[in-house]
Design a protein around this motif. Structure first.
Motif, PDB file in Angstrom:
ATOM      1  N   ALA A  71       4.638  38.836 -14.788  1.00 35.34           N
ATOM      2  CA  ALA A  71       5.620  38.680 -15.932  1.00 35.34           C
ATOM      3  C   ALA A  71       4.954  37.972 -17.210  1.00 35.34           C
ATOM      4  CB  ALA A  71       6.681  38.331 -15.659  1.00 35.34           C
ATOM      5  N   GLU A  72       4.210  36.965 -16.704  1.00 34.77           N
ATOM      6  CA  GLU A  72       3.396  36.208 -17.827  1.00 34.77           C
ATOM      7  C   GLU A  72       2.305  36.907 -18.330  1.00 34.77           C
ATOM      8  OE1 GLU A  72       1.066  32.050 -17.816  1.00 34.77           O
ATOM      9  OE2 GLU A  72       3.040  31.979 -17.361  1.00 34.77           O
ATOM     10  N   ALA A  94      -0.259  40.183 -22.569  1.00 36.93           N
ATOM     11  CA  ALA A  94      -1.082  41.207 -22.657  1.00 36.93           C
ATOM     12  C   ALA A  94      -0.399  42.015 -24.100  1.00 36.93           C
ATOM     13  CB  ALA A  94      -1.370  42.111 -21.649  1.00 36.93           C
ATOM     14  N   VAL A  95       0.869  42.373 -23.818  1.00 41.38           N
ATOM     15  CA  VAL A  95       1.781  42.835 -25.016  1.00 41.38           C
ATOM     16  C   VAL A  95       1.711  42.122 -26.234  1.00 41.38           C
ATOM     17  CG1 VAL A  95       3.961  43.735 -25.357  1.00 41.38           C
ATOM     18  CG2 VAL A  95       3.128  44.135 -23.194  1.00 41.38           C
ATOM     19  N   GLU A  96       1.908  41.050 -26.025  1.00 45.05           N
ATOM     20  CA  GLU A  96       1.835  39.961 -27.330  1.00 45.05           C
ATOM     21  C   GLU A  96       0.440  40.457 -28.272  1.00 45.05           C
ATOM     22  OE1 GLU A  96       2.325  36.254 -25.968  1.00 45.05           O
ATOM     23  OE2 GLU A  96       4.628  36.271 -26.240  1.00 45.05           O
ATOM     24  N   ARG A  97      -0.692  40.308 -27.457  1.00 46.80           N
ATOM     25  CA  ARG A  97      -2.012  40.633 -28.180  1.00 46.80           C
ATOM     26  C   ARG A  97      -2.186  41.956 -28.569  1.00 46.80           C
ATOM     27  NH1 ARG A  97      -3.926  38.313 -23.065  1.00 46.80           N
ATOM     28  NH2 ARG A  97      -5.012  40.154 -22.670  1.00 46.80           N
ATOM     29  N   VAL A 132      -2.095  45.660 -33.221  1.00 43.54           N
ATOM     30  CA  VAL A 132      -1.539  46.779 -34.164  1.00 43.54           C
ATOM     31  C   VAL A 132      -1.153  46.235 -35.532  1.00 43.54           C
ATOM     32  CG1 VAL A 132       0.448  48.354 -34.223  1.00 43.54           C
ATOM     33  CG2 VAL A 132      -0.905  48.111 -32.028  1.00 43.54           C
ATOM     34  N   ARG A 133      -0.370  45.337 -35.393  1.00 45.47           N
ATOM     35  CA  ARG A 133       0.341  44.700 -36.918  1.00 45.47           C
ATOM     36  C   ARG A 133      -0.658  44.221 -37.676  1.00 45.47           C
ATOM     37  NH1 ARG A 133       4.597  42.099 -33.110  1.00 45.47           N
ATOM     38  NH2 ARG A 133       6.354  43.916 -33.274  1.00 45.47           N
ATOM     39  N   SER A 134      -2.234  44.018 -37.295  1.00 43.63           N
ATOM     40  CA  SER A 134      -3.267  43.562 -38.131  1.00 43.63           C
ATOM     41  C   SER A 134      -4.060  44.643 -38.385  1.00 43.63           C
ATOM     42  CB  SER A 134      -3.742  42.418 -37.576  1.00 43.63           C
ATOM     43  OG  SER A 134      -4.481  42.604 -36.322  1.00 43.63           O
ATOM     44  N   ARG A 135      -4.028  45.789 -37.876  1.00 51.46           N
ATOM     45  CA  ARG A 135      -4.630  46.847 -37.927  1.00 51.46           C
ATOM     46  C   ARG A 135      -6.197  46.515 -37.289  1.00 51.46           C
ATOM     47  NH1 ARG A 135      -2.257  50.988 -40.659  1.00 51.46           N
ATOM     48  NH2 ARG A 135      -0.773  50.273 -42.304  1.00 51.46           N
TER      49      ARG A 135
END
Length: 289
Positions: free
Chosen positions: A259-260, A265-268, A273-276
């Motif tokens: 889970a951690e 991985a999803v946070e990265r 994505v948000r920083s392109r």
């Protein structure tokens, strides 16, 4: 025994495919009981092709458990799980494995009415999934059904003690066998299904001394889950063992914290994505020059 993988590049995921090999057989599992040199049986749950591929080289038995109701579908218990669900996931696990014997749980309502009803359900499971055996819950009350199936060529794994499909009758998921009467009943249940032809018996959520008594009484392998280290094998829900849930039963040892790992991985990914930063030049297609 390990599995050698080849990569099939024709698929979109280039899924590793194990080279066919001889599976663990039901007679070989049953024979473990009489072999003083035999190692304990290793059993884990699997519900998907990919999970089966990863677990298969390390397990003797893959159980397509009705626990998929909670683990995969987010249901409150195993009771709403259907025969269609079990067949679909059982077929996936059979396709993803080449070594372990695949056992599929018979869901609630698919076998209790009569031995004939149970045969109809069990024969469909084996035909639709390619599994080696079915598992059903219940003790002495199910002995006639176990015998009926076994005599007609359907290998059956029993399941006694804490039986999740009977959670409403049991009043919860607490350990069983604390009273003398319940202790004796569960021993009798295990004996009844073994004598009826079960090739192995899962003993779940019982006090250790009760599990030890059953191990010493039965002439077929006893597979523990929340039972005793002296059982002839052990089984856990894979997602519990890997640490995919915030809470796990007391009898589970976490061998990972997936889970951690997934959360990080999803946070990265989200940050990239948000920083392109994703996709970069490595992940996009260039026009041919």
């Amino acid at each position: 025994m390990s599995t050698t993988y080849t990569v099939d590049s024709a698929t979109s995921r280039a899924t590793p495919t194990p080279k066919p090999m001889k599976r663990v057989t039901i007679p070989a599992i049953k024979a473990r009981k009489g072999d003083p040199e035999a190692e304990p049986l290793v059993m884990l749950t699997a519900y998907t092709v990919r999970t089966a591929q990863l677990l298969d080289p390390h397990c003797d038995i893959l159980l397509v458990g009705d626990s998929l109701g909670q683990v995969i579908y987010g249901l409150p218990s195993t009771l709403p799980v259907s025969l269609d669900m079990m067949c679909a996931h059982g077929a996936a696990v059979s396709r993803g494995s080449y070594h372990a014997a695949v056992v599929v749980d018979m869901p609630f309502g698919s076998y209790e009415a009569s031995p004939v009803h149970a045969f109809e359900s069990a024969s469909r499971i084996l035909a639709d999934t390619g599994a080696a055996a079915v598992k059903l819950e219940g003790g002495a009350a199910m002995a006639d059904t176990v015998r009926f199936l076994s005599e007609r060529g359907i290998p059956v794994m029993g399941h006694v003690g804490l039986t999740p499909q009977a959670v409403n009758t049991l009043g919860g998921y607490g350990a069983r066998g604390r009273s003398g009467a319940e202790y004796d009943k569960i021993v009798g249940d295990a004996e009844a299904v073994a004598q009826a032809g079960a090739f192995a018996v899962v003993v779940e959520g019982v006090v250790e001394t009760l599990a030890d008594t059953i191990v010493g009484t039965l002439d077929v392998p006893v597979i523990g889950i929340g039972a005793s280290a002296r059982c002839d094998g052990q089984v856990l829900v894979t997602e519990d063992m890997l640490g995919l849930f915030e809470r796990t039963p007391r009898f589970v040892k976490r061998y990972g914290n997936m889970a951690e790992t997934m959360t990080e991985a999803v946070e990265r990914y989200a940050a990239d994505v948000r920083s392109r930063a994703f996709p970069s030049a490595d992940e996009i297609y260039k026009p041919k020059s």
